[in-house]
Design a protein around this motif. Sequence first.
Motif, PDB file in Angstrom:
ATOM      1  N   LEU A  86      18.023  60.928  42.389  1.00 20.15           N
ATOM      2  CA  LEU A  86      19.339  61.428  41.975  1.00 20.15           C
ATOM      3  C   LEU A  86      19.212  62.527  40.928  1.00 20.15           C
ATOM      4  O   LEU A  86      19.925  63.533  40.980  1.00 20.15           O
ATOM      5  CB  LEU A  86      20.182  60.277  41.419  1.00 20.15           C
ATOM      6  N   GLY A  87      18.314  62.338  39.970  1.00 21.75           N
ATOM      7  CA  GLY A  87      18.108  63.322  38.926  1.00 21.75           C
ATOM      8  C   GLY A  87      19.385  63.681  38.205  1.00 21.75           C
ATOM      9  O   GLY A  87      20.259  62.832  37.975  1.00 21.75           O
ATOM     10  N   ASP A  88      19.512  64.962  37.876  1.00 23.02           N
ATOM     11  CA  ASP A  88      20.708  65.475  37.191  1.00 23.02           C
ATOM     12  C   ASP A  88      21.615  66.248  38.140  1.00 23.02           C
ATOM     13  O   ASP A  88      22.506  66.977  37.690  1.00 23.02           O
ATOM     14  CB  ASP A  88      20.300  66.381  36.024  1.00 23.02           C
ATOM     15  N   ALA A  89      21.391  66.112  39.439  1.00 24.34           N
ATOM     16  CA  ALA A  89      22.148  66.889  40.419  1.00 24.34           C
ATOM     17  C   ALA A  89      23.570  66.344  40.585  1.00 24.34           C
ATOM     18  O   ALA A  89      23.871  65.213  40.203  1.00 24.34           O
ATOM     19  CB  ALA A  89      21.423  66.877  41.758  1.00 24.34           C
ATOM     20  N   ILE A  90      24.429  67.170  41.149  1.00 23.97           N
ATOM     21  CA  ILE A  90      25.818  66.804  41.410  1.00 23.97           C
ATOM     22  C   ILE A  90      25.875  65.940  42.667  1.00 23.97           C
ATOM     23  O   ILE A  90      25.425  66.359  43.733  1.00 23.97           O
ATOM     24  CB  ILE A  90      26.685  68.061  41.609  1.00 23.97           C
ATOM     25  N   PRO A  91      26.418  64.728  42.580  1.00 20.54           N
ATOM     26  CA  PRO A  91      26.507  63.888  43.768  1.00 20.54           C
ATOM     27  C   PRO A  91      27.550  64.414  44.756  1.00 20.54           C
ATOM     28  O   PRO A  91      28.601  64.930  44.365  1.00 20.54           O
ATOM     29  CB  PRO A  91      26.927  62.517  43.230  1.00 20.54           C
ATOM     30  N   VAL A  92      27.252  64.247  46.026  1.00 22.45           N
ATOM     31  CA  VAL A  92      28.140  64.650  47.116  1.00 22.45           C
ATOM     32  C   VAL A  92      28.208  63.482  48.091  1.00 22.45           C
ATOM     33  O   VAL A  92      27.213  62.785  48.317  1.00 22.45           O
ATOM     34  CB  VAL A  92      27.596  65.895  47.853  1.00 22.45           C
ATOM     35  N   GLY A  93      29.374  63.274  48.675  1.00 24.25           N
ATOM     36  CA  GLY A  93      29.494  62.258  49.708  1.00 24.25           C
ATOM     37  C   GLY A  93      30.807  62.380  50.436  1.00 24.25           C
ATOM     38  O   GLY A  93      31.724  63.074  49.987  1.00 24.25           O
ATOM     39  N   HIS A  94      30.896  61.709  51.585  1.00 21.79           N
ATOM     40  CA  HIS A  94      32.141  61.686  52.350  1.00 21.79           C
ATOM     41  C   HIS A  94      32.929  60.463  51.887  1.00 21.79           C
ATOM     42  O   HIS A  94      32.485  59.336  52.070  1.00 21.79           O
ATOM     43  CB  HIS A  94      31.842  61.621  53.844  1.00 21.79           C
ATOM     44  N   ALA A  95      34.100  60.696  51.267  1.00 20.18           N
ATOM     45  CA  ALA A  95      34.802  59.651  50.510  1.00 20.18           C
ATOM     46  C   ALA A  95      33.865  59.143  49.418  1.00 20.18           C
ATOM     47  O   ALA A  95      33.573  57.957  49.300  1.00 20.18           O
ATOM     48  CB  ALA A  95      35.274  58.515  51.415  1.00 20.18           C
ATOM     49  N   VAL A  96      33.412  60.077  48.604  1.00 18.76           N
ATOM     50  CA  VAL A  96      32.320  59.817  47.664  1.00 18.76           C
ATOM     51  C   VAL A  96      32.674  58.768  46.616  1.00 18.76           C
ATOM     52  O   VAL A  96      31.787  58.150  46.028  1.00 18.76           O
ATOM     53  CB  VAL A  96      31.874  61.139  46.991  1.00 18.76           C
ATOM     54  N   HIS A  97      33.968  58.524  46.381  1.00 15.18           N
ATOM     55  CA  HIS A  97      34.324  57.530  45.369  1.00 15.18           C
ATOM     56  C   HIS A  97      33.790  56.149  45.740  1.00 15.18           C
ATOM     57  O   HIS A  97      33.477  55.344  44.863  1.00 15.18           O
ATOM     58  CB  HIS A  97      35.838  57.485  45.147  1.00 15.18           C
ATOM     59  N   ASN A  98      33.669  55.867  47.039  1.00 10.32           N
ATOM     60  CA  ASN A  98      33.114  54.577  47.454  1.00 10.32           C
ATOM     61  C   ASN A  98      31.658  54.449  47.021  1.00 10.32           C
ATOM     62  O   ASN A  98      31.232  53.407  46.512  1.00 10.32           O
ATOM     63  CB  ASN A  98      33.213  54.420  48.971  1.00 10.32           C
ATOM     64  N   ASP A  99      30.883  55.513  47.231  1.00 17.92           N
ATOM     65  CA  ASP A  99      29.474  55.501  46.847  1.00 17.92           C
ATOM     66  C   ASP A  99      29.323  55.454  45.327  1.00 17.92           C
ATOM     67  O   ASP A  99      28.467  54.739  44.805  1.00 17.92           O
ATOM     68  CB  ASP A  99      28.771  56.742  47.408  1.00 17.92           C
ATOM     69  N   LEU A 100      30.153  56.229  44.630  1.00 22.09           N
ATOM     70  CA  LEU A 100      30.078  56.241  43.173  1.00 22.09           C
ATOM     71  C   LEU A 100      30.382  54.864  42.595  1.00 22.09           C
ATOM     72  O   LEU A 100      29.733  54.434  41.630  1.00 22.09           O
ATOM     73  CB  LEU A 100      31.066  57.261  42.601  1.00 22.09           C
ATOM     74  N   ALA A 101      31.364  54.192  43.162  1.00 22.68           N
ATOM     75  CA  ALA A 101      31.751  52.883  42.634  1.00 22.68           C
ATOM     76  C   ALA A 101      30.581  51.906  42.703  1.00 22.68           C
ATOM     77  O   ALA A 101      30.338  51.138  41.762  1.00 22.68           O
ATOM     78  CB  ALA A 101      32.953  52.340  43.401  1.00 22.68           C
ATOM     79  N   VAL A 102      29.842  51.935  43.821  1.00 25.86           N
ATOM     80  CA  VAL A 102      28.698  51.038  43.969  1.00 25.86           C
ATOM     81  C   VAL A 102      27.572  51.443  43.032  1.00 25.86           C
ATOM     82  O   VAL A 102      27.021  50.618  42.294  1.00 25.86           O
ATOM     83  CB  VAL A 102      28.205  51.024  45.434  1.00 25.86           C
TER      84      VAL A 102
END
Length: 204
Positions: A86-102
């Motif tokens: 993950l490092g310091d990069a900007i996270p990206v995802g499809h409906a990314v709030h689901n991934d962020l929550a986990v």
Amino acid sequence: MTLGEPWTAADYVVIDIEGNGAQPPELVELAVVPLRGGVIGDVQAWLVRPPTPITWHARQIHGISDDDVTSAPSFDDIVPDVLGALGDAIPVGHAVHNDLAVLRRILPGWAPPFAVDTLRLARHVLDLPSYGLGALVEHYDLGVGLPAGMRAHRADYDALVAAKLLIELAATLNPRGTTLAELRQAAGTTSAAAAVDRTLFDLL
């Protein structure tokens, strides 16, 4: 780096998580795809043994069974590898709030400044009957050239096509060159450093 620079000036990590069907979800599979300078890097993926069994409903979606993860590490065993990816990069995802929550629940020290949601970006730039990842893969023909053996609803496939999707959507957003500010505004990005912003997520 400033918001006026091209979106490709930033480093991104496209993430996808598959869960065991529990509430809140427990991690079964995680994939991370780096995106630097607009170029997609190699997929890193981990199967994870969850603390409770995988539900029938979850198995129907991603096809991962309890037998598949019997010998997999627990998430605690792979935390250093995941944080390194993950490092310091900007996270990206499809409906990314689901991934962020986990991830924010199981990586309490991980706090990227914001995240890019390809679902919100697709809704901003396209007029389609569906904005599901499968429909967008078909719209842009993103399945071409994928490594053999990958299939939808597995973390490596979903993260890789989401990375390809971000590139296509950014080009559609501003064919002359999307800036980081334009991407951030159009994608409805969220602050992962603060508490979950339900008001923003409810706009999805």
